[in-house]
Scaffold this active site. Structure first.
Site, PDB file in Angstrom:
ATOM      1  N   ASP A   1      -2.919  12.989  -8.893  1.00  0.00           N
ATOM      2  CA  ASP A   1      -3.009  12.908  -7.362  1.00  0.00           C
ATOM      3  C   ASP A   1      -1.895  14.007  -6.873  1.00  0.00           C
ATOM      4  OD1 ASP A   1      -3.888  13.126  -5.085  1.00  0.00           O
ATOM      5  OD2 ASP A   1      -3.066  11.418  -4.129  1.00  0.00           O
TER       6      ASP A   1
ATOM      7  N   THR B   1       0.822   0.658   2.487  1.00  0.00           N
ATOM      8  CA  THR B   1       1.262   1.068   3.616  1.00  0.00           C
ATOM      9  C   THR B   1       2.793   1.033   3.072  1.00  0.00           C
ATOM     10  OG1 THR B   1      -0.172   0.026   5.165  1.00  0.00           O
ATOM     11  CG2 THR B   1       2.118   0.080   5.501  1.00  0.00           C
TER      12      THR B   1
ATOM     13  N   GLY C   1      -4.816   5.803   2.586  1.00  0.00           N
ATOM     14  CA  GLY C   1      -5.907   4.803   2.366  1.00  0.00           C
ATOM     15  C   GLY C   1      -6.023   3.211   1.151  1.00  0.00           C
ATOM     16  N   MET C   2      -4.950   2.941   0.462  1.00  0.00           N
ATOM     17  CA  MET C   2      -4.357   2.514  -0.538  1.00  0.00           C
ATOM     18  C   MET C   2      -3.185   1.567  -0.271  1.00  0.00           C
ATOM     19  SD  MET C   2      -4.502   3.202  -4.469  1.00  0.00           S
ATOM     20  CE  MET C   2      -2.278   3.665  -4.479  1.00  0.00           C
TER      21      MET C   2
END
Length: 645
Positions: A145, A35, A32-33
């Site tokens: 995270d 590649t 999501g943030m």
């Protein structure tokens, strides 16, 4: 042709030379943030991982600044358990990181393959993660995270933690711009869900959730919605692993509970303290459980942590061994813009972008409708702060809870420290958040738990221990003593008399009988009668003397002992011995007036030696006198002289 192959063929970055140094060879993963690509560092001739932020993040100058700052912070972490950050930069607004390329997999893939881990395996990965966090926390970097996707497992060496600082950069921008928060909700600490504030203990919470998942094969509250899961993190304790896997020992339950305490102050203060807890738990695991794991089929692992946070999920990539680069490459400098997927005309990219936009809009709509309801019913707005409870009189605490509209129940318990009638503890604890409709449990002191001491006299050690245990007491110190009355191995006495009342933690000392005391008979030779009697009676024995004449042993001295020296007796037994009466004496017979031969016979029969003295030649042969005179006491063999006329 697979989507991955299609993407690699159409991705404009494949084959490019970034920053005149990093040749992009293939795409590795997309989140999501960012590649992640595999690239070749042509300056140092080594493969690296190149993480390029998505274009939509480049629109925020705030993110770009934070990204640079967090990248610099992450690069300060030097530890074998941390994926190293080699370089960072920005291309046409898109930030990129150059990172260590790990030959291996990640915990998510391992969990999907194995279903769950053994306890030693889970504790090993937990320790590796905490070691990496300890190094990061020492330089002031909080991960925010921690989850299996961010724990890489090389083919050798310890597990490695990746993506330090990236979650913070993304979440700060997201919170300031959209009011949402990034991070995987299954592992999010309560304080992040309620205040978006995090410290080292927030990472420790996420490690605890990850440990739970490695042991049971699933995250807590799996299958519920993101909002429900976030609510559970704030309002509920993490379930015990043994609730779903009863074979898991209590030491593991306690470890997970310590790492995932809702109140940060109740968790380990830092990673070092957490590592100590893990080490102690590992040492307590029975050998028979070392190879056991939860019976979870690998297929059940699909999507186990796909539950996302309140908005979206922070991307975390697993880095694997690079494949050969395509034969056709193109050189690009950092000053030149990077072609976007739209410019390449990729239909697949448009479809994926549209799908992502639709999903985000849907999530935002759901969040908007349910946000207020959640806030007041389950979120921070539904929580009150518990009044102080511990040590306060029950009536005062009941008044405070009643004023806040909180229901409560009371249960009594003994306490060594809290006065009778005062609150010993509460659930929730005083000063912690409590849901406005929660039922508060109060525990009030009944005072010290007093126990009645049983009589253990005459019992064996094992029987005494059981009797005391049944009475709620413990067996204390054990000493031994001789006893003439109590058989060997039985209790002679106890430190607290039976029937008395003592505190429950009092240990009762006992004295065990060694049986009758063995007494060694001494040598009496050469002793006087008095000394011999004193020596015998001093040992607790009974003197039993007899007397006998002796020509060689003085009167009053021991001649011999019938109870041999060195004999083993017991108290009250007799010792026999003989005391000299001195030489035997007899009275001189009266032989005056007797004839010579008759007098000699009488004297010799009495044991005397006879000598004669004659007057006038002893004509008549009659004894005129004896010397010594008749009746004199002489020892046998003495000479008696008779006078003959």
């Amino acid at each position: 042709m697979s989507d991955e192959q299609t993407f690699d063929q159409t991705d404009p970055l494949i084959g490019l030379l970034v920053d005149e140094r990093y040749r992009v060879t293939r795409r590795l993963a997309r989140g999501g943030m960012a590649t992640v690509y595999i690239a070749q560092d042509e300056r140092l001739d080594r493969p690296v991982a190149l993480k390029v932020m998505h274009p939509h993040l480049a629109d925020s100058q705030d993110f770009v600044a934070r990204f640079r700052r967090e990248a610099r912070s992450a690069a300060r972490i030097v530890h074998p358990g941390v994926v190293s950050v080699f370089d960072q930069g920005v291309i046409t607004g898109q930030g990129f990181l150059v990172m260590e390329l790990i030959d291996g997999t990640n915990l998510r893939q391992l969990l999907r393959a194995q279903g769950a881990f053994t306890i030693p395996q889970a504790l090993r990965y937990t320790t590796d993660t905490l070691e990496a966090l300890r190094a990061a926390h020492r330089v002031g970097v909080i991960h925010r995270d921690i989850k299996p996707e961010n724990i890489l497992v090389p083919t050798d060496g310890p597990a490695k933690v990746t993506d330090f600082g990236l979650a913070r950069a993304a979440s700060e921008v997201s919170m300031s711009s959209t009011g949402n928060m990034l991070g995987t909700v299954a592992y999010i600490a309560p304080e992040i869900a309620t205040t978006a504030q995090a410290d080292a203990r927030s990472d420790i919470y996420s490690v605890g959730i990850m440990l739970y998942e490695m042991l049971t094969g699933t995250v807590p509250w799996a299958g519920e919605s993101p909002l429900q899961i976030a609510t559970h993190h704030v309002a509920d304790d993490v379930p015990k692993p043994s609730a779903s896997q009863p074979w898991i020992p209590r030491e593991i339950d306690d470890l997970v509970a310590a790492l995932t305490a809702r109140d940060p102050a109740s968790r380990p203060a830092d990673a070092s303290e957490a590592i100590d807890l893990v080490t102690r738990a590992a040492a307590a695991i029975p050998a028979e459980l070392a190879s056991r794991r939860a019976d979870v089929a690998p297929a059940d692992r699909s999507g186990a942590s796909e539950t996302t946070a309140l908005n979206t999920e922070v991307m975390s990539a697993q880095f694997t061994r690079p494949l050969p680069a395509p034969s056709t490459v193109t050189t690009v400098h950092t000053s030149a813009p990077i072609p976007t997927p739209e410019e390449a005309g990729t239909t697949t990219t448009y479809k994926r972008a549209a799908l992502w936009v639709s999903l985000v809009v849907l999530l935002l709509a759901v969040a908007g409708i349910g946000g207020t309801w959640w806030w007041t019913e389950y979120g921070p707005g539904s929580y009150l702060t518990m009044p102080a409870t511990d040590g306060r009189p029950l009536a005062d605490v009941e008044t405070d809870l009643g004023a806040m509209g909180l229901a409560f129940s009371v249960e009594e318990e003994f306490s060594d420290d809290v006065a009778t009638g005062s609150v010993t503890r509460s659930d929730p604890e005083g000063g912690t958040p409590v849901h406005k409709r929660a039922d508060v449990q109060l525990y009030v002191s009944k005072g010290v738990d007093m126990k009645t001491v049983p009589d253990v006299g005459g019992k064996t050690q094992d029987d005494a221990k059981k009797t005391l245990s049944d009475a709620g007491l413990a067996l204390g110190a054990i000493t031994d003593a001789y006893s003439e009355d109590v058989p060997q191995g039985q209790v002679i006495s106890q430190s607290a008399p039976s029937g008395t009342s003592v505190p429950h933690d009092t240990a009762i000392d006992v004295v065990l009988s060694k049986g009758r005391e063995p007494l060694t008979v001494p040598s009496l030779n050469g002793m006087s009668a008095d000394a011999a009697k004193k020596a015998i009676e001093g040992l607790g024995l009974v003197a039993a003397p007899t007397e006998a004449f002796s020509d060689t042993v003085a009167q009053g001295q021991v001649i011999s002992q019938q109870t041999a020296e060195g004999s083993i007796l017991h108290r009250g037994d007799t010792v026999a011995y003989t005391v000299s009466k001195g030489p035997e004496k007899v009275a001189v017979p009266d032989v005056v007036g007797r004839q010579r031969d008759d007098a000699r016979s009488v004297l010799e029969a009495a044991g005397f030696t006879v000598q004669e003295e004659a007057i006038l030649g002893g004509f008549f042969g009659t004894v005129r006198q004896s010397d010594p005179a008749a009746g004199t006491m002489l020892k046998k063999g003495s000479v008696v002289t008779i006078t003959i006329v």
